[in-house]
Enzyme design. Structure first.
Site, short mmCIF file in Angstrom:
data_model
loop_
_atom_site.label_atom_id
_atom_site.label_comp_id
_atom_site.label_asym_id
_atom_site.label_seq_id
_atom_site.Cartn_x
_atom_site.Cartn_y
_atom_site.Cartn_z
CG ASP A 221 11.67 3.29 5.59
OD1 ASP A 221 11.98 3.13 6.78
OD2 ASP A 221 10.60 3.79 5.23
CB SER B 73 0.12 2.56 4.12
OG SER B 73 -0.90 2.96 3.25
N GLY B 74 3.20 3.77 5.44
CA GLY B 74 4.19 3.44 6.47
C GLY B 74 4.84 2.09 6.30
N PRO C 54 0.84 -1.21 0.00
CG PRO C 54 -0.76 -1.56 1.68
CD PRO C 54 0.54 -2.10 1.14
N1 LIG Z 1 3.91 1.14 -6.75
C1 LIG Z 1 4.40 2.39 -6.89
N2 LIG Z 1 4.52 2.93 -8.12
C2 LIG Z 1 5.00 4.19 -8.28
N3 LIG Z 1 5.41 4.99 -7.27
C3 LIG Z 1 5.30 4.47 -6.01
C4 LIG Z 1 4.79 3.17 -5.75
N4 LIG Z 1 4.80 2.96 -4.40
C5 LIG Z 1 5.29 4.09 -3.85
N5 LIG Z 1 5.59 5.00 -4.80
C6 LIG Z 1 6.13 6.35 -4.58
O1 LIG Z 1 6.36 6.51 -3.18
C7 LIG Z 1 5.47 7.52 -2.65
C8 LIG Z 1 4.99 7.11 -1.25
O2 LIG Z 1 6.13 7.23 -0.40
P1 LIG Z 1 5.96 7.66 1.15
O3 LIG Z 1 7.33 7.62 1.74
O4 LIG Z 1 5.15 8.90 1.25
O5 LIG Z 1 5.07 6.49 1.77
P2 LIG Z 1 5.56 5.04 2.18
O6 LIG Z 1 6.96 4.81 1.71
O7 LIG Z 1 4.53 4.10 1.68
O8 LIG Z 1 5.51 5.09 3.77
P3 LIG Z 1 6.77 5.19 4.80
O9 LIG Z 1 7.83 6.00 4.10
O10 LIG Z 1 6.21 5.90 6.00
O11 LIG Z 1 7.19 3.78 5.06
C9 LIG Z 1 4.34 7.62 -3.66
O12 LIG Z 1 3.73 8.91 -3.60
C10 LIG Z 1 5.08 7.40 -4.98
O13 LIG Z 1 5.75 8.58 -5.39
C1 LIG Z 2 9.21 8.30 11.18
C2 LIG Z 2 10.41 7.57 10.61
O1 LIG Z 2 11.28 7.18 11.68
C3 LIG Z 2 9.99 6.29 9.91
C4 LIG Z 2 9.00 6.47 8.77
O2 LIG Z 2 8.69 5.22 8.16
C5 LIG Z 2 11.15 8.55 9.65
C6 LIG Z 2 12.51 8.01 9.21
O3 LIG Z 2 13.10 7.16 9.91
O4 LIG Z 2 12.97 8.46 8.12
MG LIG Z 3 8.60 6.05 2.25
#
Ligand SMILES: Nc1ncnc2c1ncn2[C@@H]1O[C@H](COP(=O)(O)OP(=O)(O)OP(=O)(O)O)[C@@H](O)[C@H]1O
Ligand SMILES: C[C@@](O)(CCO)CC(=O)[O-]
Ligand SMILES: [Mg+2]
Length: 303
Positions: free
Chosen positions: A138, A90-91, A87
């Site tokens: 990450d 969504s973290g 997703p």
């Molecule tokens: N399947 C995908 N195809 C294209 N772009 C993607 C896809 N998945 C993620 N992205 C890119 O990553 C962005 C989401 O990254 P973001 O860091 O905001 O959330 P996350 O990585 O899901 O959560 P977190 O960083 O908190 O773990 C999207 O807006 C898009 O630019």
């Molecule tokens: C909130 C945070 O600790 C995790 C986000 O997935 C930010 C980061 O480590 O870059």
């Molecule tokens: Mg991210």
């Protein structure tokens, strides 16, 4: 055509505190993003978000990766196609997974022979460029797989119990939540500092418990970590509702994973209670993903 994939991730302990140099424990999970690349006359990037060329609005992370390879190779035209089980926003590390899988795929296509540490470092630099600030967590865990303590980059034993993720489907901006914690820390340093330090101490204790497979105690620490994340303002009522639903249906423990403020929570549970925990989170309103830890980081799926 070359296909590479990379996993998502959940935090057992330490999100937000890791931004201040405290240790965190992060676990790669078996939901993956797949990136296919093939030579082409021009640059195209296709995903569920649309089909573009280099476009920092729609595909910021992938566009930054393409630009990086234009700098280090003779890349002119490439067709990039993305499919994902993770997703978005969504973290669960969707940005890290798409970044790392794209780096590995272009590396294989162009023969740049990057070491895994180079892949992780390049991915971290891309996330920093796009987000302004990001820990290495990450992109490192997504590259290497497994359960890792950051910043020590220390591998732990793979988690051998159920992992149940509950998604609020509430968008949360990692950048915004990290900034909110920074503001609170500036206003009340003598209060927030010890909270972040306590979260870091949980990762130190957690390492021994994970390696001992003492998931009852790991769960208790996760519950304490959840309380401290609420204390620094990154919770929300839905995440609280899902964590209590998980705990009350037999999970070892449950907490926010990632930035919070929405996004996902994660529960660890005995294998025989996974279905009950998943059902309880769903009844509370969460979109559930049942998965498991994986030691498979980024990989080439086909050449
Ligand atoms: N399947 C995908 N195809 C294209 N772009 C993607 C896809 N998945 C993620 N992205 C890119 O990553 C962005 C989401 O990254 P973001 O860091 O905001 O959330 P996350 O990585 O899901 O959560 P977190 O960083 O908190 O773990 C999207 O807006 C898009 O630019
Ligand atoms: C909130 C945070 O600790 C995790 C986000 O997935 C930010 C980061 O480590 O870059
Ligand atoms: Mg991210």
């Amino acid at each position: 055509m070359i296909i590479c994939s990379a996993p998502g991730k959940v935090y057992l302990f330490g999100e937000h505190a890791v931004v201040y140099g405290e240790p965190a424990i992060c676990c790669a999970v078996d939901i993956r993003t797949r990136v296919s690349v093939a030579p082409a006359d021009s640059i195209t990037i296709s995903s569920s978000l649309g089909t573009t060329g280099i476009d920092f609005e729609t595909h910021p992370y992938v566009s930054a990766v393409v630009e990086r390879f234009q700098d280090i190779s003779s890349l002119e035209g490439v067709s990039i196609s993305i499919e994902s089980e993770i997703p978005v926003g969504s973290g669960l590390g969707s940005s890290a997974a798409v970044t790392i899988a794209t780096i590995k795929a272009l590396d294989a296509l162009l023969g740049t022979d990057l070491e895994l540490d180079d892949v992780a470092r390049t991915g971290h630099e891309v996330e920093q460029r796009i987000q302004g600030a990001a820990s290495q967590t990450d992109t490192y865990v997504c590259t290497m797989g497994g359960v890792v303590m950051i910043p020590q980059r220390k591998g732990l034993d793979l988690i051998d119990c159920g992992i149940v993720i509950g998604n609020t489907n509430i968008f949360s901006s990692t950048k915004e939540l990290v900034a909110n914690v920074a503001e609170l820390n500036e206003s009340f340093p003598d209060v927030i500092g010890p909270v972040l330090s306590s979260i870091g101490k949980m990762s130190v204790t957690g390492e021994e418990l994970v390696n001992a497979k003492d998931y009852v105690s790991v769960g208790k620490l996760m519950n304490i970590n959840q309380g401290l994340l609420d204390a620094i303002g990154v919770g929300c009522s839905e995440l609280s509702s899902f964590t209590y639903a998980a705990r009350n249906s037999g999970a070892y423990g449950a907490k926010i994973t990632g930035a919070g403020g929405g996004g996902c929570m994660v529960a660890i549970a005995p294998h025989e209670r996974v279905d009950g925990v998943a059902a309880a989170i769903a009844i509370a309103g969460g979109e559930v993903v049942v998965t498991k830890a994986t030691d498979i980081g980024v990989r080439v799926e086909s050449l």
